[in-house]
Design an enzyme around this catalytic site. Structure first.
Site, PDB file in Angstrom:
ATOM      1  CE  LYS A  35      -0.449   0.026   5.014  1.00 26.97           C
ATOM      2  NZ  LYS A  35      -1.183   0.117   5.972  1.00 26.97           N
ATOM      3  NE  ARG A 130      -5.756   1.108  12.219  1.00 29.09           N
ATOM      4  CZ  ARG A 130      -4.709   0.832  11.518  1.00 29.09           C
ATOM      5  NH1 ARG A 130      -3.854   1.949  11.099  1.00 29.09           N
ATOM      6  NH2 ARG A 130      -4.386  -0.321  10.907  1.00 29.09           N
ATOM      7  CE1 TYR A 253      14.930  30.781   5.139  1.00 25.99           C
ATOM      8  CE2 TYR A 253      15.221  28.550   4.581  1.00 25.99           C
ATOM      9  CZ  TYR A 253      14.911  29.986   4.160  1.00 25.99           C
ATOM     10  OH  TYR A 253      14.676  30.278   2.852  1.00 25.99           O
ATOM     11  CG  MET A 301      11.606  23.814  -0.337  1.00 28.16           C
ATOM     12  SD  MET A 301      10.522  24.998  -1.340  1.00 28.16           S
ATOM     13  CE  MET A 301       9.404  25.374  -0.524  1.00 28.16           C
TER      14      MET A 301
END
Length: 356
Positions: A35, A130, A253, A301
């Protein structure tokens, strides 16, 4: 030239891991779980390397049809079952096995006009809450399904929330035994962790997922280090710049890394837009030019910085392993406050993939 980042998928590692799982659960048949696009590895890329499995377990009809279109003819299990009554026609046409976890699905099966029955997995809720029927309801649901002409083979399925914990396994197995007493039925209970560490859960079918891709279901690589399981995905890039810092220099950053002494750092062409975890802190392991080192500062990024103090041989163009055979994906995930599953699935579509 193209940007130097690349993910490599090792077909031999996939085949080796499948063989190891077969040996561990030698008395069981095996659903290879692919999956989430084979945990980020790509269904189209990996299914042939795993094609000796007894069947594939997927999430969606789309994934199942992709496998059929690629030529896979063995059983395919839909891990969330079907989502609408009209899906049953597709399941029938492509010979798909469905999980039943809700009463509405039973009613849909009852009303469907099918020329031959479907193989069905009855999902029992063992405490994860679930999907699935409560243990007290399983007997009644089992007999409802048994009575339907649209149901062929019927298998009891459950999923362990804490498969590393023997106490939790024992409690769950007790619930399953009580609920299925007298059924003499086929069962599929074991996920990766249970397959590795709890032989009594193996039953007729096991459902390995993360271990096929060479990562530990516990989150700790040491737990599978002696198993022979091999990492399948390696994420590599290269140094594209080198900066010389003086004491007090800030990096990245928010300037959340400050050099305490003079040092060199390398700038690597990899960032969170490639799938590397944005929250990876200073100190996350990385290998540069064959030497283990660590990241410094925030992950950007498209880039990250790594400490070159232990890598005097590093140059622009030096190879960087972000995870793979040397830098374990479990270790990167643990330091970053996440899990290896997420890192694999997060690999960006902009990262080129090579099959070896």
């Amino acid at each position: 030239m193209s940007r130097p980042i690349i993910a490599t998928i090792n077909q031999n590692a996939l085949q080796t891991n499948l063989s190891i799982v077969r040996n561990i659960a030698s008395g069981s048949r095996l659903w290879a779980v692919i999956k989430a696009n084979a945990y980020g590895h790509g269904i189209k890329r990996v299914w042939k390397s795993l094609s000796s499995t007894d069947g594939f377990a997927v999430l969606s009809i789309h994934e199942a049809l992709l496998l059929r279109e690629q030529g896979f003819q063995k059983p395919i299990l839909l891990l969330e079952g079907f989502f609408h009554p009209h899906d049953l026609r597709i399941l029938h046409r492509y010979h798909l096995t469905t999980i039943i976890h809700s009463h509405w699905q039973i009613q849909a099966l009852k009303k469907a006009h099918l020329s031959s029955p479907l193989d069905v997995y009855l999902k029992m809720n063992c405490g994860m809450n679930r999907l699935g029927f409560q243990p007290k309801d399983v007997r009644n649901v089992w007999h409802q399904l048994k009575a339907l002409k649209n149901v062929g083979t019927l298998t009891l399925m459950a999923h362990f929330a804490k498969a590393q914990c023997i106490y939790d396994i024992m409690k769950s197995m007790q619930r399953i035994a009580q609920s299925s007493n007298g059924f003499n039925c086929t069962m599929s209970l074991a996920n990766s962790a249970a397959t590795l560490w709890h032989p009594r859960t193996h039953c007729q079918w096991v459902r390995p997922g993360i271990i096929l891709y060479g990562a530990s279901p516990s989150g700790d690589w040491k737990d599978i280090a002696s198993s022979g399981l091999m990492p399948v995905m390696t994420l590599n890039s290269k140094i594209i710049a080198i900066q010389k810092l003086v004491a007090g220099s800030k990096v990245g950053y928010a300037n959340n890394y400050c050099a305490s002494r003079a040092q060199y750092i390398g700038i690597v062409a990899c960032g969170y837009a490639d799938g590397y975890p944005h929250h990876a802190p200073t100190g996350t392991p990385v290998m540069v030019a064959g030497s283990m080192t660590q990241t410094v500062g925030s992950i950007s990024m498209d880039m990250m910085a790594v400490d070159l103090t232990r890598c005097p041989q590093a140059r622009i163009g030096s190879l960087v392993e972000l995870w793979g055979n040397n830098v374990k994906i479990n270790d990167v995930a643990s330091v970053s406050g996440t899990i290896s599953y997420e890192l694999m699935c997060a690999l960006s579509s902009r990262v080129p993939v090579k099959i070896t």
